[in-house]
Design a protein around this motif. Structure first.
Motif, PDB file in Angstrom:
ATOM      1  N   LYS A   6       0.800  -1.330   0.290  1.00 23.78           N
ATOM      2  CA  LYS A   6       0.199   0.104   0.134  1.00 23.78           C
ATOM      3  C   LYS A   6       0.972   1.132   0.050  1.00 23.78           C
ATOM      4  O   LYS A   6       1.842   1.596   0.012  1.00 23.78           O
ATOM      5  CB  LYS A   6      -0.706   0.015   1.166  1.00 23.78           C
ATOM      6  CG  LYS A   6      -2.020  -1.181   0.785  1.00 23.78           C
ATOM      7  CD  LYS A   6      -2.206  -0.562   2.876  1.00 23.78           C
ATOM      8  CE  LYS A   6      -3.944  -1.655   2.341  1.00 23.78           C
ATOM      9  NZ  LYS A   6      -4.596  -1.914   3.209  1.00 23.78           N
ATOM     10  N   GLU A  43      -1.628   6.790  -6.449  1.00 24.16           N
ATOM     11  CA  GLU A  43      -2.344   5.580  -5.885  1.00 24.16           C
ATOM     12  C   GLU A  43      -2.146   5.712  -7.899  1.00 24.16           C
ATOM     13  O   GLU A  43      -1.538   5.195  -8.623  1.00 24.16           O
ATOM     14  CB  GLU A  43      -3.354   5.658  -5.645  1.00 24.16           C
ATOM     15  CG  GLU A  43      -3.368   4.939  -4.138  1.00 24.16           C
ATOM     16  CD  GLU A  43      -4.160   4.515  -3.969  1.00 24.16           C
ATOM     17  OE1 GLU A  43      -5.345   5.007  -3.853  1.00 24.16           O
ATOM     18  OE2 GLU A  43      -4.315   4.126  -1.927  1.00 24.16           O
ATOM     19  N   PHE A  77      -4.318  -1.805  -7.987  1.00 23.11           N
ATOM     20  CA  PHE A  77      -4.766  -2.276  -6.920  1.00 23.11           C
ATOM     21  C   PHE A  77      -6.198  -2.495  -6.246  1.00 23.11           C
ATOM     22  O   PHE A  77      -6.599  -2.121  -7.371  1.00 23.11           O
ATOM     23  CB  PHE A  77      -5.017  -0.532  -6.084  1.00 23.11           C
ATOM     24  CG  PHE A  77      -3.119   0.189  -5.861  1.00 23.11           C
ATOM     25  CD1 PHE A  77      -2.374   0.338  -4.661  1.00 23.11           C
ATOM     26  CD2 PHE A  77      -3.091   0.687  -7.406  1.00 23.11           C
ATOM     27  CE1 PHE A  77      -1.420   0.816  -4.331  1.00 23.11           C
ATOM     28  CE2 PHE A  77      -1.888   1.490  -7.120  1.00 23.11           C
ATOM     29  CZ  PHE A  77      -0.883   1.288  -5.933  1.00 23.11           C
ATOM     30  N   ARG A 114      -4.245  -2.153  -1.472  1.00 21.11           N
ATOM     31  CA  ARG A 114      -2.796  -3.439  -2.108  1.00 21.11           C
ATOM     32  C   ARG A 114      -3.395  -3.758  -3.558  1.00 21.11           C
ATOM     33  O   ARG A 114      -3.441  -3.887  -3.917  1.00 21.11           O
ATOM     34  CB  ARG A 114      -3.345  -4.208  -0.957  1.00 21.11           C
ATOM     35  CG  ARG A 114      -2.017  -5.651  -1.384  1.00 21.11           C
ATOM     36  CD  ARG A 114      -1.904  -6.050  -0.187  1.00 21.11           C
ATOM     37  NE  ARG A 114      -2.555  -5.632   1.629  1.00 21.11           N
ATOM     38  CZ  ARG A 114      -2.879  -6.321   2.140  1.00 21.11           C
ATOM     39  NH1 ARG A 114      -3.558  -7.173   2.377  1.00 21.11           N
ATOM     40  NH2 ARG A 114      -2.960  -5.345   3.499  1.00 21.11           N
TER      41      ARG A 114
END
Length: 126
Positions: free
Chosen positions: A75, A88, A98, A103
């Protein structure tokens, strides 16, 4: 607050970050191990070294791929710094995926330098 990292450790961490290919990630602990300071204290120091990169990258002061460093759970750890969503999105733009819990699959996306001698994860299909 962790002790200040020495210049050699800092230089090694930044040199490793510069080598992470697009679409791949390393962990803070992995950086610490490869820079000669294995263990949780080393991972914290690696995080400390990288702590300012996100802000500096946003302002154009560095082109190091800070977004390619994540925690050992797969993460991003930068939400508390205000850069988690940005990190992200940058990784997703490189093809890293993810799951619903935020994750990524380290078995698929983690990169090891070839000279380390570990079996690297296969190249991701982008």
């Amino acid at each position: 607050m962790p002790p200040s990292p020495d210049a050699t450790f800092r230089e090694q961490v930044l040199a490793l970050v510069a080598r992470i290919p697009p679409g791949r990630v390393m962990t803070y602990g992995q950086l610490a191990l490869l820079a000669g300071r294995p263990g949780p204290g080393g991972a914290r120091l690696a995080g400390f070294v990288l702590g300012s990169l996100a802000g500096r990258a946003q302002s154009g002061e560095t082109d190091l791929p800070w977004q390619r460093v994540i925690n050992a759970q797969g993460k991003v750890s930068t939400h508390k710094l205000g850069f988690g969503d940005v990190q992200e999105r940058l990784l997703e733009a490189e093809g890293v995926t993810f799951d619903a819990s935020g994750r990524c699959d380290l078995a698929r996306w983690q990169w090891w330098p070839p000279e380390d001698g570990r079996d690297a994860a296969p190249e991701p299909l982008l």
